[in-house]
Scaffold this active site. Structure first.
Site, PDB file in Angstrom:
ATOM      1  N   SER A  62      37.639  37.250  43.336  1.00 32.48           N
ATOM      2  CA  SER A  62      36.833  36.115  42.302  1.00 32.48           C
ATOM      3  C   SER A  62      38.183  34.866  42.267  1.00 32.48           C
ATOM      4  O   SER A  62      36.832  34.059  42.090  1.00 32.48           O
ATOM      5  CB  SER A  62      38.185  36.595  40.725  1.00 32.48           C
ATOM      6  OG  SER A  62      39.416  36.396  40.728  1.00 32.48           O
ATOM      7  N   LYS A  98      43.635  32.893  38.662  1.00 34.01           N
ATOM      8  CA  LYS A  98      43.146  31.994  38.412  1.00 34.01           C
ATOM      9  C   LYS A  98      42.976  30.517  37.875  1.00 34.01           C
ATOM     10  O   LYS A  98      44.019  30.376  37.976  1.00 34.01           O
ATOM     11  CB  LYS A  98      41.763  32.461  36.715  1.00 34.01           C
ATOM     12  CG  LYS A  98      41.914  34.015  37.438  1.00 34.01           C
ATOM     13  CD  LYS A  98      40.466  34.664  37.638  1.00 34.01           C
ATOM     14  CE  LYS A  98      40.084  35.759  37.269  1.00 34.01           C
ATOM     15  NZ  LYS A  98      40.811  36.851  38.791  1.00 34.01           N
TER      16      LYS A  98
END
Length: 144
Positions: A62, A98
């Site tokens: 990701s 993230k």
């Protein structure tokens, strides 16, 4: 979400490595010279707060292309999150890595933003269980 394998740093030993203190040109080659000027200990170089630092191995894509599957992260739990920092977070009992988008914090939510465009940002509201586990200070990955 990415999985994370946590690794505690062993600061009881030193690993002195040769160090090109003068830098290695990334542009045009410079005249040949002896670039190895000193010794460097990566524990001292990469770890600013030993009691609050851990390593983590990334599982997932990701955060690709900057952070790849298998990369090693140096994470500092003593640092406060700031806008656009990369952080290890625990959201509803699941870990993820993230970028933190704090631009909507005054509206009651933040966003966890992946670098890989095939994933959508995650909206985190005040109703969710969210813990900032630490800020990523360094990413170590193989080039070959």
């Amino acid at each position: 979400m990415n999985e994370i394998v946590f690794i505690t740093p062993d600061l009881s030993t030193e690993l002195p490595l040769l160090y090109a203190d003068g830098g290695i040109p990334a542009g045009f080659p410079s005249p040949a010279q002896d670039y190895v000027d000193g010794i460097l200990d990566l524990n001292k170089e990469l770890i600013q707060h030993p009691a609050a630092t851990f390593y983590a191995r990334v599982v997932g894509d990701s955060m690709y292309p900057g952070i790849k599957d298998g990369d090693l992260l140096v994470v500092d739990r003593s640092l406060d999150a700031f806008d656009d920092c990369i952080a290890v977070c625990c959201l509803n009992s699941e870990f993820t890595i993230k970028r933190i988008d704090l631009s909507n914090k005054d509206k009651g939510f933040i966003r966890l933003v992946p670098d890989n465009p095939k994933y959508e940002p995650i909206i985190v509201t005040e109703d969710e269980e969210f813990i900032l586990w630490g800020v990523v200070r360094y990413v170590i990955h193989k080039t070959v």
